[in-house]
Design a protein around this motif. Structure first.
Motif, short mmCIF file in Angstrom:
data_model
loop_
_atom_site.label_atom_id
_atom_site.label_comp_id
_atom_site.label_asym_id
_atom_site.label_seq_id
_atom_site.Cartn_x
_atom_site.Cartn_y
_atom_site.Cartn_z
N UNK A 16 0.79 -1.26 -0.03
CA UNK A 16 0.10 -0.01 0.10
C UNK A 16 0.91 1.54 0.09
N UNK A 17 1.60 1.44 0.80
CA UNK A 17 2.62 2.72 1.07
C UNK A 17 3.54 2.66 -0.09
N UNK A 18 4.01 1.69 -0.62
CA UNK A 18 5.15 2.06 -1.83
C UNK A 18 4.55 1.60 -3.06
N UNK A 40 10.14 10.28 2.45
CA UNK A 40 8.98 10.53 3.23
C UNK A 40 8.24 9.02 3.43
N UNK A 41 8.38 8.22 2.57
CA UNK A 41 7.85 6.82 2.47
C UNK A 41 8.02 6.32 3.96
N UNK A 43 8.36 7.42 6.80
CA UNK A 43 7.32 8.06 7.68
C UNK A 43 6.06 7.15 7.49
N UNK A 44 5.70 7.26 6.37
CA UNK A 44 4.39 6.83 5.94
C UNK A 44 4.29 5.16 6.34
N UNK A 47 3.86 5.23 10.18
CA UNK A 47 2.32 5.37 10.47
C UNK A 47 1.41 4.19 10.26
N UNK A 48 1.47 3.64 9.24
CA UNK A 48 0.84 2.55 8.75
C UNK A 48 0.94 1.40 9.75
#
Lengths: 129, 253
Positions: A16-18, A40-41, A43-44, A47-48
């Motif tokens: 999902x994130x990448x 930035x990924x 961090x994402x 969070x996920x």
């Protein structure tokens, strides 16, 4: 939670994130080198994972890349010093530094951040509960 | 309509350039939340004008220099409309004084609104744009005064120069998530804020310095903001677009 169950959740999170395919997310895949993660990924992803696993994950726990910024005790000539390696292992007890120790260049440190590293970190957190 | 169903936030929206930006975005189909500090009548008039034209513009009272304002306004907009596609950081103030006369309060007021306000609103939309939507446009209204100095504007120029730098760094950080960040740098625009400078320099004298021989209108800036917010600007990020009728070229005659 078993290692395989954690891996499955991590894989879903990274897909999902990448925006990568399931089969790209192998245990040894490097987040930057293989899965093209940007800063930035990271961090994402944190969070996920926090939402997936229901506990907070200090970013510096999982990706402690900033600990060596400008500290001459830990970095000399672009390489992480022995005290730096000890510090790194202390921060990341779940990481296998055997290969990295052979050529501990700072710019190679991002190669440590693999899918397996995330799984091992989460396993250590889950086990500690 | 290039911005149909999009949601925009415009700070400093009740007057001057901001007002023109609110109307221009709304005419392109965006629902626009605009922030005003003290001009309640102007804000209500703008809401009414938009509604009469069948456009959507909703006023939010806040002082962008208040560190909590960004989060509060963005939360209200998300509650209303569920997303934020466009942020236009337009709110700005001047406290022009020669540096030796400049007090800390003059400095802090200008930095507080023009720079810290931009920080707070960018921060407030960033997670929504970067992690939830994976898209967004941030447009900062800067000034040619950042690079082409006027005496008495050390605080203002510093704030706008910092906004230009922030624009470039944010563009680099957020580009991979399709969040594009640009700035518009107006020259002399006919607004209340520039009235003092225009009076001091004399309009005729100013026009001589401007190759296109007229002062700018708020709509001259608004049209560029709409362009940067829209699909035609999908490959532009980290830029400061000068819109000044050629003033900054510095042509002497």
């Amino acid at each position: 939670m078993t290692h395989d169950e954690i891996f499955a959740k991590v894989r879903a999170t990274l897909v999902d994130a990448l925006n990568v395919d399931d089969n790209e997310v192998t245990p040894t895949a490097r987040l930057k080198g293989d899965l093209n993660a940007e800063s930035i990924d990271f961090l994402d992803i944190v969070f996920r994972l926090e939402r997936q696993f229901g506990f907070s994950i200090p970013r510096e726990d999982l990706f402690p890349e900033s600990i060596f910024q400008g500290d001459p005790k830990f970095v000399a000539g672009g390489k992480i010093t022995e005290p730096g390696l000890v510090e790194l292992q202390t921060r990341m007890p779940y990481a296998d530094l055997t290969e990295f120790r052979k050529d501990p260049r700072l710019d190679k440190m991002e190669d440590l951040f693999t899918v397996d590293l995330i799984v091992n970190y989460l396993q250590s957190r889950v086990n500690a509960k | 309509m290039t911005l149909k169903d999009q949601v925009a936030i415009v700070t400093g929206g009740s007057r001057g350039i901001g007002r023109a930006v609110v109307l221009a975005l709304a005419r392109e189909g965006a629902r626009v939340a605009f922030v005003y500090k003290g001009s309640t009548e102007a804000a209500q008039a703008l809401e009414a004008e938009a509604a009469a034209a069948g456009l959507v513009a909703k006023a939010h009272q806040a002082d962008v220099a208040d560190p909590a304002a960004g989060d509060r306004v963005v939360a209200a907009v998300l509650a209303d409309w569920g997303r934020v596609d466009i942020l236009v950081n337009n709110a700005g103030v001047i406290r022009d004084k020669l540096f030796v006369q400049l007090e800390a309060d003059d400095w802090n007021t200008v930095i507080g609104t023009n720079l810290n306000g931009v920080f707070a609103f960018c921060k407030a939309v960033s997670k929504q744009m970067v992690f939830k939507q994976r898209s967004g446009r941030i447009i900062n209204v800067s000034s040619i005064a950042a690079d082409h100095v006027n005496k008495g504007q050390s605080n203002y120029a510093a704030s706008k120069g910092a906004v230009n730098s922030l624009t470039r760094v944010l563009a680099a950080e957020l580009g991979s998530r399709n969040v594009l960040v640009n700035a518009v740098a107006p020259g002399f625009i006919e607004t209340d804020m520039s009235a003092a400078v225009r009076n001091m320099a004399g309009e005729d004298g100013l026009k001589k310095l401007i190759p296109v021989k007229r002062l700018g209108k708020p709509e001259d800036i608004a049209s560029v903001v709409v362009f940067l917010a829209g699909p035609a600007a999908a490959y532009i990020t980290g830029q400061v677009i000068t819109v000044d009728g050629g003033l900054s070229l510095g042509a002497i005659s």
